[in-house]
Scaffold this active site. Structure first.
Site, PDB file in Angstrom:
ATOM      1  N   GLN A 111       0.893  -1.422   0.025  1.00  0.00           N
ATOM      2  CA  GLN A 111       0.352  -0.183   0.692  1.00  0.00           C
ATOM      3  C   GLN A 111       0.968   1.295  -0.323  1.00  0.00           C
ATOM      4  OE1 GLN A 111      -3.297  -0.354   2.567  1.00  0.00           O
ATOM      5  NE2 GLN A 111      -1.879  -2.094   3.578  1.00  0.00           N
ATOM      6  N   ASP A 114       6.223   4.219  -1.563  1.00  0.00           N
ATOM      7  CA  ASP A 114       7.657   4.832  -1.440  1.00  0.00           C
ATOM      8  C   ASP A 114       9.296   3.892  -2.471  1.00  0.00           C
ATOM      9  OD1 ASP A 114       7.656   3.432   2.139  1.00  0.00           O
ATOM     10  OD2 ASP A 114       8.378   3.104   0.070  1.00  0.00           O
ATOM     11  N   HIS A 129      -1.431   1.173  -4.151  1.00  0.00           N
ATOM     12  CA  HIS A 129      -1.494   2.758  -4.477  1.00  0.00           C
ATOM     13  C   HIS A 129      -1.051   3.556  -4.889  1.00  0.00           C
ATOM     14  CE1 HIS A 129      -3.805   1.908  -0.551  1.00  0.00           C
ATOM     15  NE2 HIS A 129      -4.289   1.502  -1.802  1.00  0.00           N
ATOM     16  N   CYS A 137      -0.250  13.255 -15.953  1.00  0.00           N
ATOM     17  CA  CYS A 137      -1.277  14.552 -16.598  1.00  0.00           C
ATOM     18  C   CYS A 137      -1.968  13.782 -15.930  1.00  0.00           C
ATOM     19  CB  CYS A 137      -0.854  14.574 -17.946  1.00  0.00           C
ATOM     20  SG  CYS A 137      -2.541  15.667 -18.496  1.00  0.00           S
ATOM     21  N   CYS A 140      -4.440  14.070 -20.001  1.00  0.00           N
ATOM     22  CA  CYS A 140      -3.606  12.740 -20.792  1.00  0.00           C
ATOM     23  C   CYS A 140      -4.162  11.693 -20.159  1.00  0.00           C
ATOM     24  CB  CYS A 140      -3.676  13.266 -21.669  1.00  0.00           C
ATOM     25  SG  CYS A 140      -1.646  13.672 -21.335  1.00  0.00           S
ATOM     26  N   GLY A 200       2.648  -5.005   8.978  1.00  0.00           N
ATOM     27  CA  GLY A 200       2.306  -3.033   9.096  1.00  0.00           C
ATOM     28  C   GLY A 200       1.556  -2.481   8.770  1.00  0.00           C
ATOM     29  N   THR A 201       0.547  -3.077   8.900  1.00  0.00           N
ATOM     30  CA  THR A 201      -1.139  -2.159   7.958  1.00  0.00           C
ATOM     31  C   THR A 201      -2.123  -1.964   9.279  1.00  0.00           C
ATOM     32  OG1 THR A 201      -2.434  -1.908   6.382  1.00  0.00           O
ATOM     33  CG2 THR A 201      -1.856  -4.289   6.897  1.00  0.00           C
TER      34      THR A 201
HETATM   35  C1  BV8 Z   1     -11.911   3.478  -3.088  1.00  0.00           C
HETATM   36  C2  BV8 Z   1      -1.583   6.928  -1.209  1.00  0.00           C
HETATM   37  C3  BV8 Z   1     -13.764   3.444  -4.463  1.00  0.00           C
HETATM   38  C4  BV8 Z   1      -1.541   8.105  -0.599  1.00  0.00           C
HETATM   39  C5  BV8 Z   1      -3.358   5.929   0.300  1.00  0.00           C
HETATM   40  C6  BV8 Z   1     -15.677   1.262   3.437  1.00  0.00           C
HETATM   41  C7  BV8 Z   1     -15.901   1.596   3.991  1.00  0.00           C
HETATM   42  C8  BV8 Z   1     -15.367   3.672   4.607  1.00  0.00           C
HETATM   43  C9  BV8 Z   1     -14.682   3.760   4.240  1.00  0.00           C
HETATM   44  C10 BV8 Z   1     -14.484   3.689   2.374  1.00  0.00           C
HETATM   45  C11 BV8 Z   1     -14.892   1.306   2.339  1.00  0.00           C
HETATM   46  N1  BV8 Z   1     -13.873   1.687   0.731  1.00  0.00           N
HETATM   47  C12 BV8 Z   1     -13.673   2.458   0.408  1.00  0.00           C
HETATM   48  C13 BV8 Z   1     -13.623   3.879   1.538  1.00  0.00           C
HETATM   49  C14 BV8 Z   1     -12.630   5.192   1.036  1.00  0.00           C
HETATM   50  C15 BV8 Z   1     -11.376   4.666   1.245  1.00  0.00           C
HETATM   51  C16 BV8 Z   1     -11.340   4.416   2.856  1.00  0.00           C
HETATM   52  O1  BV8 Z   1     -10.786   2.589   2.588  1.00  0.00           O
HETATM   53  N2  BV8 Z   1     -11.169   5.392   4.364  1.00  0.00           N
HETATM   54  C17 BV8 Z   1     -10.672   4.803   5.743  1.00  0.00           C
HETATM   55  C18 BV8 Z   1      -9.992   5.236   6.046  1.00  0.00           C
HETATM   56  C19 BV8 Z   1     -11.858   3.567   6.511  1.00  0.00           C
HETATM   57  N3  BV8 Z   1     -10.546   4.020   0.678  1.00  0.00           N
HETATM   58  C20 BV8 Z   1     -10.894   4.418  -0.621  1.00  0.00           C
HETATM   59  O2  BV8 Z   1     -11.197   5.729  -0.658  1.00  0.00           O
HETATM   60  C21 BV8 Z   1     -10.631   3.711  -1.844  1.00  0.00           C
HETATM   61  N4  BV8 Z   1     -10.138   4.346  -3.335  1.00  0.00           N
HETATM   62  O3  BV8 Z   1     -12.235   2.647  -2.234  1.00  0.00           O
HETATM   63  O4  BV8 Z   1     -12.813   4.565  -3.991  1.00  0.00           O
HETATM   64  C22 BV8 Z   1     -14.189   3.715  -5.683  1.00  0.00           C
HETATM   65  C23 BV8 Z   1     -13.916   2.337  -6.612  1.00  0.00           C
HETATM   66  C24 BV8 Z   1     -13.686   2.322  -8.447  1.00  0.00           C
HETATM   67  C25 BV8 Z   1     -13.580   4.020  -8.781  1.00  0.00           C
HETATM   68  C26 BV8 Z   1     -14.077   5.200  -8.283  1.00  0.00           C
HETATM   69  C27 BV8 Z   1     -13.896   4.855  -6.090  1.00  0.00           C
HETATM   70  C28 BV8 Z   1      -8.247   4.332  -1.855  1.00  0.00           C
HETATM   71  C29 BV8 Z   1      -7.713   4.528  -0.347  1.00  0.00           C
HETATM   72  C30 BV8 Z   1      -6.000   4.969  -0.854  1.00  0.00           C
HETATM   73  C31 BV8 Z   1      -6.075   6.228  -0.266  1.00  0.00           C
HETATM   74  N5  BV8 Z   1      -4.418   6.485  -0.358  1.00  0.00           N
HETATM   75  N6  BV8 Z   1      -2.210   5.908  -0.510  1.00  0.00           N
HETATM   76  C32 BV8 Z   1      -0.140   8.875  -0.295  1.00  0.00           C
HETATM   77  O5  BV8 Z   1       0.441   8.195   0.364  1.00  0.00           O
HETATM   78  O6  BV8 Z   1      -0.146   9.698  -0.020  1.00  0.00           O
HETATM   79  S1  BV8 Z   1      -4.027   5.162   1.528  1.00  0.00           S
HETATM   80  C33 BV8 Z   1      -2.573   5.192   2.345  1.00  0.00           C
HETATM   81  O7  BV8 Z   1      -3.419   5.234   4.031  1.00  0.00           O
HETATM   82  C34 BV8 Z   1      -1.684   4.524   2.625  1.00  0.00           C
HETATM   83  O8  BV8 Z   1      -1.560   3.617   1.511  1.00  0.00           O
HETATM   84  C35 BV8 Z   1      -2.102   3.272   3.687  1.00  0.00           C
HETATM   85  O9  BV8 Z   1      -2.945   2.160   2.518  1.00  0.00           O
HETATM   86  C36 BV8 Z   1      -3.310   4.020   4.358  1.00  0.00           C
HETATM   87  C37 BV8 Z   1      -2.728   3.710   5.638  1.00  0.00           C
HETATM   88  O10 BV8 Z   1      -2.515   2.427   5.924  1.00  0.00           O
HETATM   89  P1  BV8 Z   1      -1.824   1.662   6.522  1.00  0.00           P
HETATM   90  O11 BV8 Z   1      -0.156   1.546   5.745  1.00  0.00           O
HETATM   91  O12 BV8 Z   1      -2.212   0.659   7.101  1.00  0.00           O
HETATM   92  O13 BV8 Z   1      -0.973   2.535   7.824  1.00  0.00           O
HETATM   93  P2  BV8 Z   1      -1.849   2.877   8.710  1.00  0.00           P
HETATM   94  O14 BV8 Z   1      -0.490   4.160   9.125  1.00  0.00           O
HETATM   95  O15 BV8 Z   1      -2.391   3.380   8.409  1.00  0.00           O
HETATM   96  O16 BV8 Z   1      -1.165   2.207  10.053  1.00  0.00           O
HETATM   97  C38 BV8 Z   1       0.282   1.533  10.155  1.00  0.00           C
HETATM   98  C39 BV8 Z   1       0.244   0.098  10.786  1.00  0.00           C
HETATM   99  O17 BV8 Z   1       1.642   0.035  11.332  1.00  0.00           O
HETATM  100  C40 BV8 Z   1       0.008   0.296  12.470  1.00  0.00           C
HETATM  101  O18 BV8 Z   1      -1.113  -0.393  12.327  1.00  0.00           O
HETATM  102  C41 BV8 Z   1       0.816   0.302  13.203  1.00  0.00           C
HETATM  103  O19 BV8 Z   1       0.773  -0.326  14.066  1.00  0.00           O
HETATM  104  C42 BV8 Z   1       1.284  -0.306  12.074  1.00  0.00           C
HETATM  105  N7  BV8 Z   1       3.461  -0.398  12.603  1.00  0.00           N
HETATM  106  C43 BV8 Z   1       4.240   0.977  12.715  1.00  0.00           C
HETATM  107  N8  BV8 Z   1       5.119   0.688  13.282  1.00  0.00           N
HETATM  108  C44 BV8 Z   1       5.293  -0.653  12.777  1.00  0.00           C
HETATM  109  C45 BV8 Z   1       4.044  -1.591  12.795  1.00  0.00           C
HETATM  110  N9  BV8 Z   1       4.245  -2.808  11.405  1.00  0.00           N
HETATM  111  C46 BV8 Z   1       5.372  -3.763  11.877  1.00  0.00           C
HETATM  112  N10 BV8 Z   1       6.364  -2.816  12.238  1.00  0.00           N
HETATM  113  C47 BV8 Z   1       6.546  -1.300  12.897  1.00  0.00           C
HETATM  114  N11 BV8 Z   1       7.575  -1.294  13.349  1.00  0.00           N
HETATM  115 ZN    ZN Z   2      -1.240  15.490 -20.985  1.00  0.00          ZN
END
Ligand code: BV8
Ligand code: ZN
Length: 259
Positions: A111, A114, A129, A137, A140, A200-201
């Site tokens: 996900q 980086d 992602h 763009c 286009c 890590g998710t």
């Molecule tokens: C979509 C790129 C539809 C950008 C990212 C159902 C219910 C409610 C909402 C929704 C749903 N279905 C869809 C949604 C909306 C939304 C969503 O899921 N919202 C959430 C908040 C509920 N989903 C979307 O909008 C997705 N699109 O469904 O569109 C659609 C379909 C067709 C056509 C049109 C539309 C798009 C989602 C993608 C968003 N973009 N990133 C950028 O990076 O700038 S998501 C971004 O946040 C990250 O990529 C990552 O995926 C997410 C954060 O999650 P994690 O990676 O898990 O990170 P997080 O910080 O949350 O957790 C870290 C974990 O690591 C923790 O658990 C921690 O304990 C652990 N940890 C910490 N240290 C360590 C560790 N683990 C191991 N070792 C360590 N050392």
């Molecule tokens: Zn263009």
């Protein structure tokens, strides 16, 4: 589901890692945390502390405040460029080589945007992602390197050289669909794997968060590696509540002690 914190990992896990032919690893921001890259759930730093990433990573934010959003991505790119893959990333690159050397298939679904898995050496990486080091763009869809073209001194927003459209980061924002080919391939590999590592998710962001459950429903051995509980913890066959950068190298050492 059993919780393991002691140093000896379970034989069932070690045997699965050694012998399974179809392994999938799903990673989230947590695997890059030990490289110094804040996860989405940690408070942002400095200038960005005032913003919720979920509000910046949206088409609406880019529409309303393009310079703020482009500045955030530039800040994150600079932070990531200075970061290094950590032992967790490196262990997954070794795991891919070991599985492939014995004719198995190792698929890394991330996900993260980086590139740290690729920098650690993983070849088979599915980026659900997008990637912060690419721009595209908005009109286009032509893909450009991230810094192309640099915002000119006048502060005008970068324009596409082909159609004069708006240039944006080539990442998936909240509310946007995922790249279909990446998602389909991730679903196919998840459906056919026999060992699924969720690393890590927070298992919150859909549709990526449904993959561990899909693996479990298809009968794979599912392992969660995360210091904290997630919505998948009650379902996982094994939860290893440790940092990935500690646990994954130990998993390799115990699975292949001779190397
Ligand atoms: C979509 C790129 C539809 C950008 C990212 C159902 C219910 C409610 C909402 C929704 C749903 N279905 C869809 C949604 C909306 C939304 C969503 O899921 N919202 C959430 C908040 C509920 N989903 C979307 O909008 C997705 N699109 O469904 O569109 C659609 C379909 C067709 C056509 C049109 C539309 C798009 C989602 C993608 C968003 N973009 N990133 C950028 O990076 O700038 S998501 C971004 O946040 C990250 O990529 C990552 O995926 C997410 C954060 O999650 P994690 O990676 O898990 O990170 P997080 O910080 O949350 O957790 C870290 C974990 O690591 C923790 O658990 C921690 O304990 C652990 N940890 C910490 N240290 C360590 C560790 N683990 C191991 N070792 C360590 N050392
Ligand atoms: Zn263009």
């Amino acid at each position: 589901m059993s919780k393991e914190n002691d140093h000896r990992l379970s034989e069932s896990l070690l045997e699965a890692v050694r012998s399974t032919s179809q392994i999938v690893a799903l990673t989230g921001a947590g695997i890059s945390a030990e490289s110094g890259i804040p996860t989405f759930r940690e408070a942002q730093q400095g200038l960005w502390a005032q913003y919720d990433p979920q509000e910046l990573a949206t088409p609406e934010a880019f529409q309303d405040h393009p310079r703020r959003v482009l500045g955030w991505y530039r800040w994150r790119r600079d932070l990531i460029r200075r970061a290094q893959p950590n032992p967790g990333h490196q262990a997954l690159a070794v795991l891919e080589r070991k599985i492939q050397a014995r004719g198995g298939q190792f698929t890394l679904i991330t996900q993260n945007v980086d590139s740290l898995h690729q920098r650690a050496g993983n070849q088979q990486v599915i980026e659900l992602h997008g990637n912060i080091f690419r721009s595209r763009c908005a009109d286009c869809h032509q893909v450009h390197p991230a810094e192309f073209p640099r915002q000119d001194q006048s502060g005008d927003l970068p324009r596409c050289p082909s159609c004069n459209g708006t240039i944006r980061p080539d990442v998936v924002w909240f509310g946007e669909g995922l790249p279909q080919s990446a998602l389909q391939e991730a679903i196919a590999r998840t459906s056919s794997c026999t060992l699924f590592l969720s690393i890590g998710t927070s298992t919150v962001v859909q549709p990526a968060a449904s993959l561990p459950f899909m693996a479990h429903d298809r009968g794979a051995l599912t392992v969660e590696i995360n210091p904290h509980n997630t919505p998948f913890s009650p379902t996982a066959d094994l939860i290893l509540q440790e940092q990935a950068g500690q646990l994954l190298p130990r998993l390799l050492e115990q699975a292949w002690p001779e190397t």
